[in-house]
Scaffold this motif. Structure first.
Motif, PDB file in Angstrom:
ATOM      1  N   SER A   3      12.716   8.212  -3.806  1.00  0.00           N
ATOM      2  CA  SER A   3      13.943   8.975  -3.992  1.00  0.00           C
ATOM      3  C   SER A   3      13.618  10.454  -4.131  1.00  0.00           C
ATOM      4  O   SER A   3      12.596  10.834  -4.709  1.00  0.00           O
ATOM      5  N   LYS A   4      14.504  11.295  -3.607  1.00  0.00           N
ATOM      6  CA  LYS A   4      14.367  12.741  -3.761  1.00  0.00           C
ATOM      7  C   LYS A   4      14.990  13.166  -5.088  1.00  0.00           C
ATOM      8  O   LYS A   4      15.957  12.555  -5.539  1.00  0.00           O
ATOM      9  N   PRO A   5      14.485  14.235  -5.713  1.00  0.00           N
ATOM     10  CA  PRO A   5      13.300  15.013  -5.320  1.00  0.00           C
ATOM     11  C   PRO A   5      12.026  14.178  -5.461  1.00  0.00           C
ATOM     12  O   PRO A   5      11.889  13.414  -6.423  1.00  0.00           O
ATOM     13  N   ILE A   6      11.118  14.332  -4.516  1.00  0.00           N
ATOM     14  CA  ILE A   6       9.921  13.491  -4.472  1.00  0.00           C
ATOM     15  C   ILE A   6       8.912  13.932  -5.525  1.00  0.00           C
ATOM     16  O   ILE A   6       8.554  15.111  -5.615  1.00  0.00           O
ATOM     17  N   ASN A   7       8.473  12.963  -6.320  1.00  0.00           N
ATOM     18  CA  ASN A   7       7.430  13.205  -7.312  1.00  0.00           C
ATOM     19  C   ASN A   7       6.074  13.146  -6.609  1.00  0.00           C
ATOM     20  O   ASN A   7       5.719  12.115  -6.018  1.00  0.00           O
ATOM     21  N   LEU A   8       5.313  14.231  -6.640  1.00  0.00           N
ATOM     22  CA  LEU A   8       4.064  14.308  -5.878  1.00  0.00           C
ATOM     23  C   LEU A   8       3.019  13.312  -6.363  1.00  0.00           C
ATOM     24  O   LEU A   8       2.243  12.770  -5.574  1.00  0.00           O
ATOM     25  N   GLY A   9       3.005  13.040  -7.674  1.00  0.00           N
ATOM     26  CA  GLY A   9       2.072  12.050  -8.206  1.00  0.00           C
ATOM     27  C   GLY A   9       2.388  10.661  -7.680  1.00  0.00           C
ATOM     28  O   GLY A   9       1.484   9.899  -7.286  1.00  0.00           O
ATOM     29  N   GLU A  10       3.668  10.331  -7.632  1.00  0.00           N
ATOM     30  CA  GLU A  10       4.094   9.035  -7.105  1.00  0.00           C
ATOM     31  C   GLU A  10       3.777   8.941  -5.606  1.00  0.00           C
ATOM     32  O   GLU A  10       3.308   7.909  -5.122  1.00  0.00           O
ATOM     33  N   LEU A  11       4.011  10.048  -4.901  1.00  0.00           N
ATOM     34  CA  LEU A  11       3.728  10.066  -3.467  1.00  0.00           C
ATOM     35  C   LEU A  11       2.249   9.837  -3.193  1.00  0.00           C
ATOM     36  O   LEU A  11       1.880   9.060  -2.304  1.00  0.00           O
ATOM     37  N   GLU A  12       1.381  10.483  -3.942  1.00  0.00           N
ATOM     38  CA  GLU A  12      -0.059  10.336  -3.721  1.00  0.00           C
ATOM     39  C   GLU A  12      -0.511   8.905  -3.989  1.00  0.00           C
ATOM     40  O   GLU A  12      -1.378   8.373  -3.287  1.00  0.00           O
ATOM     41  N   ALA A  13       0.094   8.262  -5.004  1.00  0.00           N
ATOM     42  CA  ALA A  13      -0.235   6.857  -5.281  1.00  0.00           C
ATOM     43  C   ALA A  13       0.173   5.961  -4.113  1.00  0.00           C
ATOM     44  O   ALA A  13      -0.564   5.045  -3.727  1.00  0.00           O
ATOM     45  N   VAL A  14       1.335   6.237  -3.520  1.00  0.00           N
ATOM     46  CA  VAL A  14       1.799   5.458  -2.365  1.00  0.00           C
ATOM     47  C   VAL A  14       0.899   5.711  -1.153  1.00  0.00           C
ATOM     48  O   VAL A  14       0.588   4.794  -0.392  1.00  0.00           O
ATOM     49  N   LEU A  15       0.452   6.965  -0.985  1.00  0.00           N
ATOM     50  CA  LEU A  15      -0.445   7.288   0.130  1.00  0.00           C
ATOM     51  C   LEU A  15      -1.783   6.567  -0.011  1.00  0.00           C
ATOM     52  O   LEU A  15      -2.379   6.156   0.984  1.00  0.00           O
ATOM     53  N   CYS A  16      -2.234   6.408  -1.238  1.00  0.00           N
ATOM     54  CA  CYS A  16      -3.476   5.664  -1.483  1.00  0.00           C
ATOM     55  C   CYS A  16      -3.305   4.207  -1.045  1.00  0.00           C
ATOM     56  O   CYS A  16      -4.184   3.630  -0.394  1.00  0.00           O
ATOM     57  N   GLU A  17      -2.149   3.651  -1.371  1.00  0.00           N
ATOM     58  CA  GLU A  17      -1.827   2.281  -0.938  1.00  0.00           C
ATOM     59  C   GLU A  17      -1.776   2.213   0.585  1.00  0.00           C
ATOM     60  O   GLU A  17      -2.275   1.271   1.208  1.00  0.00           O
ATOM     61  N   GLY A  18      -1.170   3.232   1.204  1.00  0.00           N
ATOM     62  CA  GLY A  18      -1.075   3.280   2.658  1.00  0.00           C
ATOM     63  C   GLY A  18      -2.426   3.363   3.324  1.00  0.00           C
ATOM     64  O   GLY A  18      -2.668   2.709   4.346  1.00  0.00           O
ATOM     65  N   HIS A  19      -3.330   4.147   2.745  1.00  0.00           N
ATOM     66  CA  HIS A  19      -4.674   4.274   3.303  1.00  0.00           C
ATOM     67  C   HIS A  19      -5.393   2.927   3.303  1.00  0.00           C
ATOM     68  O   HIS A  19      -6.055   2.564   4.283  1.00  0.00           O
ATOM     69  N   LYS A  20      -5.230   2.168   2.232  1.00  0.00           N
ATOM     70  CA  LYS A  20      -5.859   0.848   2.151  1.00  0.00           C
ATOM     71  C   LYS A  20      -5.315  -0.077   3.245  1.00  0.00           C
ATOM     72  O   LYS A  20      -6.061  -0.835   3.858  1.00  0.00           O
ATOM     73  N   LYS A  21      -4.006   0.009   3.510  1.00  0.00           N
ATOM     74  CA  LYS A  21      -3.402  -0.835   4.545  1.00  0.00           C
ATOM     75  C   LYS A  21      -3.896  -0.444   5.934  1.00  0.00           C
ATOM     76  O   LYS A  21      -4.117  -1.303   6.791  1.00  0.00           O
ATOM     77  N   VAL A  22      -4.055   0.862   6.170  1.00  0.00           N
ATOM     78  CA  VAL A  22      -4.541   1.347   7.468  1.00  0.00           C
ATOM     79  C   VAL A  22      -5.952   0.827   7.729  1.00  0.00           C
ATOM     80  O   VAL A  22      -6.270   0.343   8.815  1.00  0.00           O
ATOM     81  N   VAL A  23      -6.818   0.932   6.711  1.00  0.00           N
ATOM     82  CA  VAL A  23      -8.199   0.459   6.848  1.00  0.00           C
ATOM     83  C   VAL A  23      -8.230  -1.045   7.083  1.00  0.00           C
ATOM     84  O   VAL A  23      -8.963  -1.542   7.946  1.00  0.00           O
ATOM     85  N   LYS A  24      -7.395  -1.778   6.341  1.00  0.00           N
ATOM     86  CA  LYS A  24      -7.346  -3.237   6.492  1.00  0.00           C
ATOM     87  C   LYS A  24      -6.879  -3.615   7.893  1.00  0.00           C
ATOM     88  O   LYS A  24      -7.415  -4.537   8.521  1.00  0.00           O
ATOM     89  N   ALA A  25      -5.868  -2.896   8.428  1.00  0.00           N
ATOM     90  CA  ALA A  25      -5.348  -3.185   9.765  1.00  0.00           C
ATOM     91  C   ALA A  25      -6.421  -2.970  10.824  1.00  0.00           C
ATOM     92  O   ALA A  25      -6.563  -3.763  11.761  1.00  0.00           O
ATOM     93  N   LYS A  26      -7.199  -1.893  10.685  1.00  0.00           N
ATOM     94  CA  LYS A  26      -8.276  -1.627  11.646  1.00  0.00           C
ATOM     95  C   LYS A  26      -9.313  -2.740  11.613  1.00  0.00           C
ATOM     96  O   LYS A  26      -9.798  -3.184  12.656  1.00  0.00           O
ATOM     97  N   ASN A  27      -9.649  -3.191  10.418  1.00  0.00           N
ATOM     98  CA  ASN A  27     -10.634  -4.269  10.295  1.00  0.00           C
ATOM     99  C   ASN A  27     -10.095  -5.575  10.868  1.00  0.00           C
ATOM    100  O   ASN A  27     -10.835  -6.353  11.476  1.00  0.00           O
ATOM    101  N   ASN A  28      -8.785  -5.817  10.689  1.00  0.00           N
ATOM    102  CA  ASN A  28      -8.173  -7.031  11.235  1.00  0.00           C
ATOM    103  C   ASN A  28      -8.208  -7.032  12.757  1.00  0.00           C
ATOM    104  O   ASN A  28      -8.453  -8.063  13.384  1.00  0.00           O
ATOM    105  N   HIS A  29      -7.963  -5.853  13.365  1.00  0.00           N
ATOM    106  CA  HIS A  29      -7.987  -5.759  14.829  1.00  0.00           C
ATOM    107  C   HIS A  29      -9.355  -6.137  15.377  1.00  0.00           C
ATOM    108  O   HIS A  29      -9.461  -6.765  16.433  1.00  0.00           O
ATOM    109  N   LYS A  30     -10.402  -5.745  14.644  1.00  0.00           N
ATOM    110  CA  LYS A  30     -11.761  -6.029  15.111  1.00  0.00           C
ATOM    111  C   LYS A  30     -12.042  -7.526  15.173  1.00  0.00           C
ATOM    112  O   LYS A  30     -12.955  -7.969  15.857  1.00  0.00           O
TER     113      LYS A  30
END
Length: 266
Positions: free
Chosen positions: A105-132
């Protein structure tokens, strides 16, 4: 991560870009959603895909959920975080249906956003490994086309092999566990459907995609009877082929999961 912000409020875009760059992310923004789909496709073709989209819901030219739905239809492999200043249950439900990474929800809390981005990074790495994990075999006596397909699938992270004759294909198929077979209907040494039949005699645990520049009604019917997952006519769209491979693998996963369950039940 490579992040694209889509929001019609330019000050929000600039603020988020500035803060996310401080965290080491590569960040761009668009204040119009109209060309975003093509931008995402072009980035993938250039081997510089966006990993994550920060997508505002309410924009004057196109609402964010419509764009999100089109992104999912194209199987572009980008994680999406929904951002909105409106608190509506239906919007959250639609975001869930489209498999959004999160909803901020806006206004976006930067701390909350960074935590979500960390979760997103883990999913991206997992997806790449799954493709292999998935092994794709391409067979076409048009060497340039065969190599192009292999190159594009390699970029997607799949383990891909290219063969140029029916004999090479059968030999490779016997020696390796193949998840997806992509075959031209006309190969100089063997008909693609005959090739598929021979592969089915070895194992039925794979999906097949037929490419043809010479298709007809009977060929299409025989393909259906042989359980071909997709039938793509030339000139070949690599975007369409990649989309078909991704959906085909999802179908194969479902089939394997069902088989595993049936075996356990017995």
């Amino acid at each position: 991560m490579r992040i694209l912000i889509v929001d019609d409020e330019i000050e929000i875009c600039k603020r988020l870009q500035r803060e996310l760059k401080k965290e080491g992310h590569e960040v761009e923004y668009r204040i119009s959603p109209l060309n975003v789909l093509e931008d995402l496709k072009e980035a993938r073709r250039d081997n510089k895909p966006y990993n994550l989209l920060l997508l505002n819901i309410r924009m004057p030219e196109m609402d964010g959920l419509t764009l999100f739905s089109r992104i999912r239809e194209e199987c572009l492999g980008v994680e999406v975080i929904i951002t909105t200043g409106y608190r509506e249950e239906q919007t959250v439900i639609e975001a869930i249906h489209l498999s959004a990474l999160n909803y901020l929800s806006k206004p976006i809390n930067l701390g909350e956003l960074e935590a979500v981005l960390c979760e997103g990074h883990k999913k991206v790495v997992k997806a790449k490994n799954n493709h292999k994990k998935y092994h794709i075999l391409v067979v076409d006596d048009e060497k340039n086309l065969c190599d192009r397909i292999k190159h594009e699938l390699d970029k997607e992270g799949y383990q891909t092999a290219a063969t140029y004759t029916g004999e090479e294909c059968i030999d490779y198929f016997k020696k390796n566990k193949i998840d997806v077979l992509i075959a031209d209907i006309r190969i100089s040494t063997i008909n693609g459907l005959e090739l598929l039949e021979r592969c089915r005699e070895i194992t039925d645990d794979f999906i097949s995609i037929i490419i043809t520049g010479h298709g007809n009604h009977e060929t299409a019917k025989k393909s259906l009877k042989l359980g071909v997952y997709d039938y793509i006519k030339k000139p070949l769209s690599l975007d369409k082929l990649i989309k078909s491979v991704k959906k085909g693998i999802e179908h194969l996963q479902a089939l394997r999961g069902s088989t595993l369950k049936d075996n356990k039940d017995h």
